[in-house]
Design a protein around this motif. Structure first.
Motif, PDB file in Angstrom:
ATOM      1  N   VAL A   1      30.407  63.387  56.048  1.00 14.30           N
ATOM      2  CA  VAL A   1      29.086  62.805  55.795  1.00 14.30           C
ATOM      3  C   VAL A   1      28.294  63.777  54.931  1.00 14.30           C
ATOM      4  N   ALA A   2      27.695  63.281  53.872  1.00 12.88           N
ATOM      5  CA  ALA A   2      26.921  64.155  52.982  1.00 12.88           C
ATOM      6  C   ALA A   2      25.748  64.769  53.730  1.00 12.88           C
ATOM      7  N   TYR A   3      25.445  66.010  53.417  1.00  9.18           N
ATOM      8  CA  TYR A   3      24.255  66.640  53.982  1.00  9.18           C
ATOM      9  C   TYR A   3      23.003  65.987  53.402  1.00  9.18           C
ATOM     10  N   GLY A   4      21.869  66.192  54.079  1.00 11.81           N
ATOM     11  CA  GLY A   4      20.628  65.544  53.667  1.00 11.81           C
ATOM     12  C   GLY A   4      19.755  66.434  52.808  1.00 11.81           C
ATOM     13  N   GLY A   5      18.460  66.096  52.773  1.00 17.30           N
ATOM     14  CA  GLY A   5      17.512  66.864  51.964  1.00 17.30           C
ATOM     15  C   GLY A   5      17.834  66.772  50.487  1.00 17.30           C
ATOM     16  N   TRP A   6      17.765  67.892  49.804  1.00 19.26           N
ATOM     17  CA  TRP A   6      18.059  67.904  48.372  1.00 19.26           C
ATOM     18  C   TRP A   6      19.543  67.713  48.085  1.00 19.26           C
ATOM     19  N   GLU A   7      20.380  67.759  49.120  1.00 19.45           N
ATOM     20  CA  GLU A   7      21.807  67.489  48.942  1.00 19.45           C
ATOM     21  C   GLU A   7      22.149  66.019  49.175  1.00 19.45           C
ATOM     22  N   SER A   8      21.154  65.204  49.484  1.00 16.37           N
ATOM     23  CA  SER A   8      21.404  63.782  49.710  1.00 16.37           C
ATOM     24  C   SER A   8      22.016  63.142  48.465  1.00 16.37           C
ATOM     25  N   PRO A   9      22.880  62.162  48.647  1.00 17.79           N
ATOM     26  CA  PRO A   9      23.544  61.518  47.499  1.00 17.79           C
ATOM     27  C   PRO A   9      22.595  60.867  46.504  1.00 17.79           C
ATOM     28  N   ASN A  10      21.348  60.623  46.901  1.00 14.17           N
ATOM     29  CA  ASN A  10      20.394  59.999  45.980  1.00 14.17           C
ATOM     30  C   ASN A  10      19.451  61.009  45.337  1.00 14.17           C
ATOM     31  N   GLN A  11      19.685  62.308  45.561  1.00 17.10           N
ATOM     32  CA  GLN A  11      18.821  63.333  44.980  1.00 17.10           C
ATOM     33  C   GLN A  11      19.467  63.937  43.732  1.00 17.10           C
ATOM     34  N   GLU A  12      18.681  64.118  42.695  1.00 13.51           N
ATOM     35  CA  GLU A  12      19.241  64.592  41.434  1.00 13.51           C
ATOM     36  C   GLU A  12      19.627  66.066  41.462  1.00 13.51           C
ATOM     37  N   LEU A  13      19.142  66.818  42.449  1.00 16.84           N
ATOM     38  CA  LEU A  13      19.515  68.232  42.565  1.00 16.84           C
ATOM     39  C   LEU A  13      20.755  68.444  43.429  1.00 16.84           C
ATOM     40  N   ARG A  14      21.379  67.386  43.872  1.00 17.46           N
ATOM     41  CA  ARG A  14      22.512  67.523  44.790  1.00 17.46           C
ATOM     42  C   ARG A  14      23.620  68.380  44.164  1.00 17.46           C
ATOM     43  N   GLY A  15      24.190  69.214  45.002  1.00 21.08           N
ATOM     44  CA  GLY A  15      25.273  70.090  44.553  1.00 21.08           C
ATOM     45  C   GLY A  15      24.873  71.539  44.422  1.00 21.08           C
ATOM     46  N   HIS A  16      23.572  71.817  44.275  1.00 13.91           N
ATOM     47  CA  HIS A  16      23.192  73.217  44.043  1.00 13.91           C
ATOM     48  C   HIS A  16      23.378  74.061  45.303  1.00 13.91           C
ATOM     49  N   PHE A  17      23.217  73.441  46.482  1.00 17.10           N
ATOM     50  CA  PHE A  17      23.419  74.192  47.720  1.00 17.10           C
ATOM     51  C   PHE A  17      24.874  74.644  47.846  1.00 17.10           C
ATOM     52  N   VAL A  18      25.788  73.848  47.330  1.00 17.03           N
ATOM     53  CA  VAL A  18      27.203  74.221  47.375  1.00 17.03           C
ATOM     54  C   VAL A  18      27.439  75.487  46.551  1.00 17.03           C
ATOM     55  N   GLY A  19      26.728  75.604  45.433  1.00 16.35           N
ATOM     56  CA  GLY A  19      26.816  76.837  44.653  1.00 16.35           C
ATOM     57  C   GLY A  19      26.332  78.037  45.446  1.00 16.35           C
ATOM     58  N   HIS A  20      25.198  77.860  46.143  1.00 18.95           N
ATOM     59  CA  HIS A  20      24.704  78.937  47.008  1.00 18.95           C
ATOM     60  C   HIS A  20      25.724  79.277  48.090  1.00 18.95           C
ATOM     61  N   TYR A  21      26.360  78.246  48.638  1.00 22.16           N
ATOM     62  CA  TYR A  21      27.370  78.454  49.679  1.00 22.16           C
ATOM     63  C   TYR A  21      28.528  79.295  49.146  1.00 22.16           C
ATOM     64  N   LEU A  22      28.990  78.986  47.948  1.00 20.63           N
ATOM     65  CA  LEU A  22      30.103  79.734  47.368  1.00 20.63           C
ATOM     66  C   LEU A  22      29.741  81.206  47.181  1.00 20.63           C
ATOM     67  N   SER A  23      28.525  81.467  46.708  1.00 17.89           N
ATOM     68  CA  SER A  23      28.087  82.856  46.531  1.00 17.89           C
ATOM     69  C   SER A  23      27.947  83.556  47.877  1.00 17.89           C
ATOM     70  N   ALA A  24      27.302  82.886  48.824  1.00 12.79           N
ATOM     71  CA  ALA A  24      27.050  83.502  50.128  1.00 12.79           C
ATOM     72  C   ALA A  24      28.346  83.813  50.860  1.00 12.79           C
ATOM     73  N   THR A  25      29.283  82.873  50.845  1.00 10.56           N
ATOM     74  CA  THR A  25      30.539  83.101  51.568  1.00 10.56           C
ATOM     75  C   THR A  25      31.380  84.181  50.897  1.00 10.56           C
ATOM     76  N   ALA A  26      31.371  84.222  49.565  1.00 11.18           N
ATOM     77  CA  ALA A  26      32.137  85.259  48.858  1.00 11.18           C
ATOM     78  C   ALA A  26      31.614  86.643  49.222  1.00 11.18           C
ATOM     79  N   MET A  27      30.288  86.791  49.209  1.00 13.06           N
ATOM     80  CA  MET A  27      29.697  88.091  49.531  1.00 13.06           C
ATOM     81  C   MET A  27      29.859  88.422  51.013  1.00 13.06           C
ATOM     82  N   MET A  28      29.757  87.397  51.865  1.00 13.06           N
ATOM     83  CA  MET A  28      29.931  87.631  53.294  1.00 13.06           C
ATOM     84  C   MET A  28      31.364  88.046  53.607  1.00 13.06           C
TER      85      MET A  28
END
Length: 382
Positions: A160-187
């Motif tokens: 199920v897609a996450y909500g907020g700015w990651e909702s499927p109807n939001q034009e900014l969707r996908g940017h949180f995934v970029g943050h996730y990739l950076s955060a997990t790599a550094m972690m």
């Protein structure tokens, strides 16, 4: 009158500020909070009027020749004896090794300690904070994260897609995934947690399947049509802002976690967007590209300079240059304090990228830009 009242109420409700672009023209759409509220508003008349007005607020200084760059400084301020030195500085910027395709010798810079060589005391406040972050990252579900990417690529969408700015109807969707990739790599580099590495590697693999399915090098949670609107200087919610986060996340996955697939993917993305920008400049003009940069583009210059240091591909260096927003950096280059009212989240990443340009190419102008920006912010804008 009713529309005006609704507009004022929305601005007050969103606690938004009116921010300016390079022309110092206020645009409420610089605020992500306001734009989110606007796009979710049921008032179609208000939405259409504001978005239509914003599409005309993209006047842009176009530094395509010496006279245009010289005019960045107000004539009443520019002393005649300073004009020649400014022109020389601009010509030097055009012709120095910033465009030579050579990476600067980093011997004069401090050496960064690799995260993998540092461990925090688990009993310290910092170690406890790190553990909290790790637990949060472990809670995130890979299928939910990539849901919109798979949808855009035409692949099955378990989860199920996450909500907020990651909702499927939001034009900014996908940017949180970029943050996730950076955060997990550094972690992972900071902790060596094997479970986390498996989760983040699976997300990279899933994104790779999406990119392969689309077949052009493009990768995003929204369709490429968003960039058609961006290039036409039509209303769209900062598509390059999201692309920067995804590309930066993939670079971090390579740098901190050694994921070769991530490097291949981000290189394909860079090649795709190089062709898009090249097409805009060829089909229209360089001015058209500069004009589109009044929309928020995140740190596209910064991530392209980072990628260039890895690949050595001159196209990646050129694309980085093309996201060095000239009408803003030009003001800093001539030490004009015009920062008040600029949208911070839009323009600070551009300065970070300018500093990276100095570190990569050795261009002294960009060191001056970064230094002046920090001194000005600390002295009169903090």
């Amino acid at each position: 009158m009713k529309i005006l009242v609704v507009f004022v109420v929305m601005v007050l409700f969103c606690d938004c500020v009116m921010t300016k672009e390079c022309t110092n023209t206020p645009t409420q759409l610089s605020s992500h909070t306001y734009r989110y509220a606007l796009l979710n508003s049921k008032n179609k008349t208000l939405k259409q009027e504001v978005l239509t007005l914003s599409s005309h607020d993209h006047d842009h200084l176009t530094p395509t020749d010496d006279s245009a760059w010289a005019s960045l400084l107000p004539r009443k301020v520019l002393k005649q004896e300073d004009e020649f030195s400014w022109m020389m500085m601009y010509r030097q910027m055009k012709n120095n090794n910033g465009g030579s395709g050579k990476v600067r010798d980093s011997g004069s810079f401090l050496n960064e300690v690799f995260l993998g060589d540092v461990r925090l005391d688990s009993d310290s406040i910092h170690g406890q904070a790190q553990q909290t972050n790790l637990e949060y990252l472990m809670l995130l579900d890979g299928d939910n994260l990539v849901w919109s990417f798979r949808k855009t690529a035409g692949l099955p969408t378990p989860g199920v897609a996450y909500g907020g700015w990651e909702s499927p109807n939001q034009e900014l969707r996908g940017h949180f995934v970029g943050h996730y990739l950076s955060a997990t790599a550094m972690m992972w580099a900071s902790t060596g947690n094997d479970t986390l590495k498996k989760k983040m590697t699976a997300v990279v693999s899933a994104l790779g399947e999406c990119q392969e399915k689309m077949g052009t090098g493009y990768l995003s949670a929204f369709p490429s049509e968003f960039f058609d609107r961006f290039e036409a200087v039509q209303p769209v919610w900062a598509p390059y802002y999201t692309i920067h986060k995804i590309m930066a996340g993939l670079v971090d996955q390579y740098v901190f976690a050694g994921n070769d697939q991530a490097l291949k993917m981000v290189t394909q993305m860079a090649d795709y967007f190089y062709k898009r920008v090249q097409n805009v400049i060829t089909k229209y003009t360089i001015e058209r590209h500069w004009r589109s940069l009044n929309e928020e583009t995140g740190g596209m210059n910064d991530v392209m300079y980072r990628l260039y240091t890895i690949t050595g591909n001159a196209n990646h260096l050129l694309l980085a240059h093309l996201f060095d927003k000239p009408c803003f950096l030009g003001l800093l280059a001539i030490k004009a304090d015009e920062l008040s009212g600029f949208h911070a989240n839009t323009h600070i990443p551009i300065v970070v990228g300018a500093q990276r340009r100095y570190e990569v190419t050795g261009d002294p102008l960009y060191k001056e830009i970064g230094t002046f920006f920090m001194e000005t912010v600390n002295s009169s804008h903090s």
